[in-house]
Motif scaffolding. Structure first.
Motif, short mmCIF file in Angstrom:
data_model
loop_
_atom_site.label_atom_id
_atom_site.label_comp_id
_atom_site.label_asym_id
_atom_site.label_seq_id
_atom_site.Cartn_x
_atom_site.Cartn_y
_atom_site.Cartn_z
N MET A 125 59.43 81.49 61.51
CA MET A 125 59.47 82.82 61.42
C MET A 125 58.05 83.53 61.47
N GLU A 164 56.83 106.47 60.89
CA GLU A 164 57.96 105.54 60.77
C GLU A 164 57.52 103.81 60.67
N HIS A 189 57.65 101.54 57.31
CA HIS A 189 58.24 100.09 57.65
C HIS A 189 57.42 99.27 57.10
N SER A 234 57.71 96.70 53.88
CA SER A 234 57.84 95.14 54.28
C SER A 234 56.67 94.54 53.06
N ARG A 278 58.11 94.53 49.64
CA ARG A 278 59.09 93.64 49.77
C ARG A 278 58.52 92.07 49.26
N LEU A 333 63.71 84.42 56.98
CA LEU A 333 65.03 84.82 57.66
C LEU A 333 65.23 86.27 57.19
N GLU A 334 65.31 86.58 55.93
CA GLU A 334 65.62 87.83 55.36
C GLU A 334 64.61 88.97 55.86
N SER A 335 63.34 88.48 56.07
CA SER A 335 62.41 89.67 56.71
C SER A 335 62.65 89.90 57.95
N VAL A 336 62.97 89.02 58.90
CA VAL A 336 63.25 89.27 60.37
C VAL A 336 64.63 90.04 60.19
N ARG A 380 65.88 92.00 58.22
CA ARG A 380 65.49 93.21 58.14
C ARG A 380 64.76 94.26 59.06
N GLU A 381 63.96 93.54 59.55
CA GLU A 381 63.42 94.10 60.93
C GLU A 381 64.58 94.47 61.85
N TRP A 400 66.33 97.38 60.97
CA TRP A 400 65.45 98.63 61.02
C TRP A 400 65.63 99.03 62.51
#
Lengths: 206, 206
Positions: free
Chosen positions: A38, A160, A164, A168, A171, B166-169, B171-172, B175
């Motif tokens: 990732m 925007e 974002h 992030s 988070r 995984l969660e970050s991606v 989330r994107e 978005w």
DNA sequence: TTCGTCATGTAATGGGTTACATGATTAC
DNA sequence: GTAATCATGTAACCCATTACATGACGAA
């Protein structure tokens, strides 16, 4: 000897993976890109030179699986080369895992350091997590400040994007908070266990 | 002429910012690091050479604010150098904003391209957003697949890292979905407005 | 007058990618 | 037997960083 500035994250990642089990280059890259999929991806163009360097430094050794009885004629056919850590390599890995410098909480390095937390000392883990957190908080603060100063005239897309980005990072900070909490709790528990082992439990509760 | 592979993201970022208003290097860097603060930061060591190159290419011109009446003796004292786009520079910027290649949806480039969306054609915006999304989805899929294959024996930290990644991606991606939705809606509205301007509204509703 | 910030720059270096080249092994 | 994937490697390049060097300007 010879300080050797080290090949950055890749070196740590390779040593870390090889510590878990010997492997050849191709597989190494695959595992690398799963482990860090990732965040980043390495190419063979960086991996193989890195292995070469580690080999030259005696941190790993190659194990070419050539059967002893193979006729000379076939001796040179290229095949899988399995690498494994040497004692020096293990030592080096341990040092890299213990030196929790800024590199271990910058974007490039944090993921890799984190990935090997199970081989990292508890206090170092905490230092890295906290370092990462304060790094992110600095960033948040500076961007928020700049945002407040230049609230005027910003088009909606820029806004925007920044929104974002802020979310992030916020988070990730929350995630770190949780991890830090867990680490602290664990450390305290450990400490209590230790305390209980000693007789005369004087001065209980802080 | 001479294809000039371009100085990557920085070039676009500089041209984009200068398009909004003329600026000197120092300020440029500051604005850059607010604009993209969450993703990356540029140093003077890359900014000034970039400006130099753009200058050499005639994409920007420098405006040294030396008063015409200044005595020769003081002529050379260093001072702020304000840069502004030339016609060629504007053209180049436009081209960079329109060529929505892979570079515009990779991690390094996406933020910069997005930041200048208000100067980007609607169809190109959509292409970039969709390109970014499918790039991320590829990544998700490959990591999920690898994760499923090697579910056995993974320590909890690795798991935690991958989970967070995984969660970050994801989330994107959500978005991006929202943004794409908005863009599409806007485009349709635009199309309807156009349609209404024509008389004989034949073939309404697809 | 000195300190912090503004402001401009350069040289050395670095860590990585891309594109290329080659060969072995497996599945069809 | 041929295509896809596994597997190893190199050379050229790229974009940016770090560390350094210089100097102007305003405020204490």
């Amino acid at each position: 000897m010879a300080a050797r500035k080290g090949a950055g994250v890749l070196e740590l990642a390779v040593l870390g993976l090889l510590h878990e089990s010997p492997m050849h280059g191709y597989e190494l890259r695959k595992r690398l890109n799963v482990l860090l999929g990732m965040f980043r991806a390495f190419s063979y163009g960086s991996l193989y030179p890195c292995l070469k360097q580690l080999l030259a430094d005696g941190l790993i050794v190659e194990d070419r699986p050539e059967e002893p009885g193979t006729p000379l004629a076939l001796q040179s056919r290229r095949s899988k080369i399995v690498y494994k850590l040497t004692a020096d390599g293990k030592e080096r890995l341990q040092r890299l895992l213990t030196e929790a410098g800024p590199a271990s909480w910058e974007d490039e390095g944090f993921g890799v350091h984190f990935a090997f937390f199970s081989h990292t000392r508890a206090d170092v883990r905490l230092r890295i997590l906290e370092g990462r957190r304060s790094r992110l908080e600095e960033r948040l603060e500076s961007v928020r400040a700049a945002l407040a100063r230049t609230r005027e005239r910003v088009d909606s897309y820029t806004l925007e994007l920044q929104h974002h980005g802020l979310e992030s990072v916020e988070r990730e900070v929350r995630w770190l908070n949780e991890l830090i909490g867990r680490e602290r709790a664990e450390q305290e528990q450990q400490a209590r266990r230790y305390e209980n082992k000693q007789d005369k439990p004087r001065d209980r509760g802080r």
